[in-house]
Design a protein around this motif. Structure first.
Motif, mmCIF file in Angstrom:
data_model
loop_
_atom_site.group_PDB
_atom_site.id
_atom_site.type_symbol
_atom_site.label_atom_id
_atom_site.label_comp_id
_atom_site.label_asym_id
_atom_site.label_seq_id
_atom_site.Cartn_x
_atom_site.Cartn_y
_atom_site.Cartn_z
ATOM 1 N N LYS A 177 0.821 -1.211 0.000
ATOM 2 C CA LYS A 177 0.000 0.000 0.000
ATOM 3 C C LYS A 177 0.859 1.267 0.000
ATOM 4 C CE LYS A 177 -4.053 -1.889 2.318
ATOM 5 N NZ LYS A 177 -4.848 -1.897 3.561
ATOM 6 N N GLU A 178 2.017 1.208 0.650
ATOM 7 C CA GLU A 178 2.871 2.382 0.781
ATOM 8 C C GLU A 178 3.908 2.511 -0.342
ATOM 9 O OE1 GLU A 178 4.572 2.029 4.662
ATOM 10 O OE2 GLU A 178 2.694 2.528 5.675
ATOM 11 N N ARG A 215 5.111 3.600 -3.579
ATOM 12 C CA ARG A 215 4.733 4.543 -4.643
ATOM 13 C C ARG A 215 5.055 3.981 -6.029
ATOM 14 N NH1 ARG A 215 1.378 7.902 -4.945
ATOM 15 N NH2 ARG A 215 2.537 9.293 -6.264
ATOM 16 N N GLU A 218 2.410 1.638 -7.005
ATOM 17 C CA GLU A 218 1.182 2.390 -7.267
ATOM 18 C C GLU A 218 1.227 3.004 -8.666
ATOM 19 O OE1 GLU A 218 -0.977 6.352 -5.501
ATOM 20 O OE2 GLU A 218 0.016 5.023 -4.069
ATOM 21 N N GLN A 219 2.387 3.562 -9.024
ATOM 22 C CA GLN A 219 2.540 4.145 -10.352
ATOM 23 C C GLN A 219 2.476 3.068 -11.437
ATOM 24 O OE1 GLN A 219 6.231 6.207 -9.798
ATOM 25 N NE2 GLN A 219 5.239 8.081 -9.068
ATOM 26 N N GLU A 264 -1.118 2.136 -11.928
ATOM 27 C CA GLU A 264 -1.798 3.181 -12.694
ATOM 28 C C GLU A 264 -1.427 3.100 -14.176
ATOM 29 O OE1 GLU A 264 -4.285 5.157 -11.747
ATOM 30 O OE2 GLU A 264 -4.164 4.063 -9.848
#
Length: 124
Positions: free
Chosen positions: A39-40, A42, A45-46, A49
């Protein structure tokens, strides 16, 4: 785990006790840490996306009958998915999830066998 349970009395007390024991189990703790790391992260996460964006692109190219562009985008999407799958954090998360699931399945199996045995004792 703060949801309401449809169990009352001694069974509810024992269930809460079991939940507390499981929360402290090293397998569950490792899973929770791996989940938090995911979750942390980045970079992941990118990457996720970027994958979502490429999926939309591929769908649009398919819709507008642009096979060459769709094929190129699908290849890029496959590379992004490989990067995600090969990520150390994702591999650790999957392993921790597998172990936690196995632990919980074993606990459920033990409970089920206990319930079955209790039911068999009560039957005439």
């Amino acid at each position: 785990m703060t949801q309401e349970l449809p169990i009352e009395g001694p069974a509810e007390t024992e269930l809460h006790r079991l939940i507390e024991i499981l929360k402290k189990n090293e397998v569950i703790v490792r899973y929770q840490k791996a989940e938090e790391n995911i979750k942390e992260n980045r970079a992941l996460e990118q990457l996720v996306e970027a994958i979502k964006s490429k999926q939309k692109e591929a769908a649009a190219f398919e819709y507008y009958a642009k096979p060459a562009a769709a094929e190129k985008t699908v290849a890029e999407l496959a590379e992004l998915n490989k990067q995600l799958k090969d990520s150390v954090a994702v591999q650790q998360y999957r392993e921790a999830l597998w172990d936690a699931n196995e632990l919980l399945e074993n606990v459920i199996g033990i409970i089920q066998r206990g319930v079955d045995a209790a039911i068999e004792k009560e039957e005439p």
